[in-house]
Write a protein that holds these residues in place. Structure first.
Motif, PDB file in Angstrom:
ATOM      1  N   GLY A 225       2.768 -16.841 -58.600  1.00  0.00           N
ATOM      2  CA  GLY A 225       2.974 -16.372 -57.241  1.00  0.00           C
ATOM      3  C   GLY A 225       4.223 -16.842 -56.539  1.00  0.00           C
ATOM      4  N   ASN A 226       4.908 -17.864 -57.061  1.00  0.00           N
ATOM      5  CA  ASN A 226       6.151 -18.337 -56.439  1.00  0.00           C
ATOM      6  C   ASN A 226       7.316 -17.461 -56.904  1.00  0.00           C
ATOM      7  OD1 ASN A 226       5.511 -21.925 -56.329  1.00  0.00           O
ATOM      8  ND2 ASN A 226       5.052 -20.333 -54.867  1.00  0.00           N
ATOM      9  N   LYS A 227       7.445 -16.286 -56.320  1.00  0.00           N
ATOM     10  CA  LYS A 227       8.448 -15.316 -56.769  1.00  0.00           C
ATOM     11  C   LYS A 227       9.716 -15.388 -55.925  1.00  0.00           C
ATOM     12  CE  LYS A 227       5.040 -12.196 -58.751  1.00  0.00           C
ATOM     13  NZ  LYS A 227       4.660 -10.795 -59.036  1.00  0.00           N
ATOM     14  N   ASN A 228      10.835 -15.089 -56.570  1.00  0.00           N
ATOM     15  CA  ASN A 228      12.134 -15.101 -55.904  1.00  0.00           C
ATOM     16  C   ASN A 228      13.056 -14.154 -56.663  1.00  0.00           C
ATOM     17  OD1 ASN A 228      14.644 -15.583 -54.818  1.00  0.00           O
ATOM     18  ND2 ASN A 228      14.534 -17.810 -54.956  1.00  0.00           N
ATOM     19  N   ALA A 229      13.235 -12.955 -56.131  1.00  0.00           N
ATOM     20  CA  ALA A 229      14.043 -11.946 -56.823  1.00  0.00           C
ATOM     21  C   ALA A 229      15.473 -12.405 -57.033  1.00  0.00           C
ATOM     22  CB  ALA A 229      14.023 -10.636 -56.030  1.00  0.00           C
ATOM     23  N   GLY A 230      15.945 -13.312 -56.189  1.00  0.00           N
ATOM     24  CA  GLY A 230      17.299 -13.813 -56.336  1.00  0.00           C
ATOM     25  C   GLY A 230      17.534 -14.552 -57.632  1.00  0.00           C
ATOM     26  N   MET A 231      16.459 -15.022 -58.261  1.00  0.00           N
ATOM     27  CA  MET A 231      16.588 -15.743 -59.527  1.00  0.00           C
ATOM     28  C   MET A 231      17.022 -14.833 -60.668  1.00  0.00           C
ATOM     29  SD  MET A 231      16.169 -18.966 -59.336  1.00  0.00           S
ATOM     30  CE  MET A 231      16.193 -19.105 -61.127  1.00  0.00           C
ATOM     31  N   LEU A 232      16.852 -13.533 -60.527  1.00  0.00           N
ATOM     32  CA  LEU A 232      17.198 -12.624 -61.616  1.00  0.00           C
ATOM     33  C   LEU A 232      18.657 -12.738 -62.023  1.00  0.00           C
ATOM     34  CD1 LEU A 232      15.237  -9.364 -60.697  1.00  0.00           C
ATOM     35  CD2 LEU A 232      14.781 -10.922 -62.599  1.00  0.00           C
ATOM     36  N   ARG A 233      19.542 -13.007 -61.060  1.00  0.00           N
ATOM     37  CA  ARG A 233      20.967 -13.054 -61.395  1.00  0.00           C
ATOM     38  C   ARG A 233      21.308 -14.225 -62.311  1.00  0.00           C
ATOM     39  NH1 ARG A 233      20.977 -14.397 -55.811  1.00  0.00           N
ATOM     40  NH2 ARG A 233      21.708 -16.529 -55.354  1.00  0.00           N
ATOM     41  N   VAL A 234      20.450 -15.235 -62.349  1.00  0.00           N
ATOM     42  CA  VAL A 234      20.677 -16.365 -63.259  1.00  0.00           C
ATOM     43  C   VAL A 234      20.599 -15.895 -64.711  1.00  0.00           C
ATOM     44  CG1 VAL A 234      19.792 -18.614 -64.009  1.00  0.00           C
ATOM     45  CG2 VAL A 234      19.771 -18.008 -61.571  1.00  0.00           C
ATOM     46  N   PHE A 235      19.841 -14.833 -64.941  1.00  0.00           N
ATOM     47  CA  PHE A 235      19.595 -14.365 -66.313  1.00  0.00           C
ATOM     48  C   PHE A 235      20.314 -13.054 -66.622  1.00  0.00           C
ATOM     49  CE2 PHE A 235      15.928 -16.644 -64.570  1.00  0.00           C
ATOM     50  CZ  PHE A 235      15.918 -17.747 -65.410  1.00  0.00           C
ATOM     51  N   ALA A 236      21.269 -12.690 -65.782  1.00  0.00           N
ATOM     52  CA  ALA A 236      21.960 -11.410 -65.950  1.00  0.00           C
ATOM     53  C   ALA A 236      22.681 -11.305 -67.289  1.00  0.00           C
ATOM     54  CB  ALA A 236      22.949 -11.201 -64.801  1.00  0.00           C
TER      55      ALA A 236
END
Length: 285
Positions: free
Chosen positions: A141-152
């Motif tokens: 449940g601790n979601k943060n869409a901004g983290m996606l760019r770390v794995f781009a």
């Protein structure tokens, strides 16, 4: 002296398989050639303690893989209203969490003077970049869409984290199960945007208060609530042990990945997965 233990040796029983020319072996099944060749220290000359650092993090990733496997199964089983087997998966995760927390004691044997001798070879690599850890957080449940760019730059890792972001969390699935069972879960919660981090919903507290007021009548829901609280407690203990291990080894230095280090980890202790299950404690009389 009895036969088979002379000279402090044990006789190999005749039925034991010893010829693996055309049979599956232990090492073959586990692909140990691949597994044990994956530890490649970069320090030159090789620092004695870099192997510890690598194995610590590789074993953590293996356990996280199993955590994701079990949480994924728990979510699916809850969707199918199979609560008992879902709780079995959660129970396994709890044992893994205890192992992961205790594992920090091994890394804590690394002293600051030892670590600084090979820390430079890590470059910008950091546990912050663990896709599996992030997927576990998202699944809880601790979601943060901004983290996606770390794995781009890593397509498989990006897909893993994105899928966890877009899927209902374990808590979402539990609340949906409760709604199907007749509990008054508000529609706006059931229809919420699951890509958003879970935030406290005070309208859920009366629902859980009723469950805790009469455990015998609501045993399945009550038991699941307590299992989820166990997951939360274990995760916070893991976070705290991580924080104290980092503090012990690097003090207040910045992290290799660019974070503030200990202060960044300390702020994670303020995050919660199931806030209503904690808030209900205040309501119980």
């Amino acid at each position: 002296m009895s036969e088979g233990v002379e000279r402090n040796t044990r006789t190999i029983e005749g039925s034991v398989v010893t010829d693996f020319a055309d049979r599956m072996s232990y090492g073959g099944y586990l692909d140990l050639d691949t597994l044990l060749s994956a530890q490649r220290p970069l320090s030159d000359p090789e620092h004695h303690d870099e192997l510890l650092f690598i194995i610590q993090h590789q074993t953590t990733e293996l356990w996280l893989k199993l955590v994701l496997h079990e949480l994924g199964a728990a979510c699916r089983l809850m969707r199918e209203d199979q609560l008992s087997p879902a709780l079995k998966c959660i129970a396994r995760v709890k044992h893994i969490q205890k192992t992961l927390t205790e594992q920090w004691s091994v890394l804590a044997t690394l002293t600051p003077a030892e670590y600084v001798q090979f820390r430079g070879v890590l470059g910008n690599s950091s546990g912050f970049q663990s896709a599996q850890y992030r997927a576990v957080e998202f699944t809880l449940g601790n979601k943060n869409a901004g983290m996606l760019r770390v794995f781009a730059a890593d397509a498989p890792a990006h897909a893993l984290v994105r899928d966890a972001l877009e899927a209902p969390s374990l808590y979402d699935e539990f609340l949906r199960l409760l709604a199907r069972a007749g509990y008054p879960i508000p529609a706006e919660i059931l229809e919420r945007d699951v890509t958003e981090a879970w935030t406290f919903h005070d309208e859920l507290v009366p629902v859980f208060t009723a469950i805790y007021a009469d455990p015998a009548t609501h045993w399945a829901a009550y038991e699941t609530c307590e299992e989820l609280v166990d997951l939360e407690d274990n995760f916070q203990l893991w976070r705290f042990r991580h924080l104290k291990t980092v503090e012990r080894i690097i003090g207040l230095k910045t992290g290799t990945g660019g974070s503030s280090g200990v202060p960044f980890l300390r702020r994670a202790l303020e995050l919660t997965f199931f806030p209503e299950l904690l808030a209900v404690r205040t309501e119980i009389s």
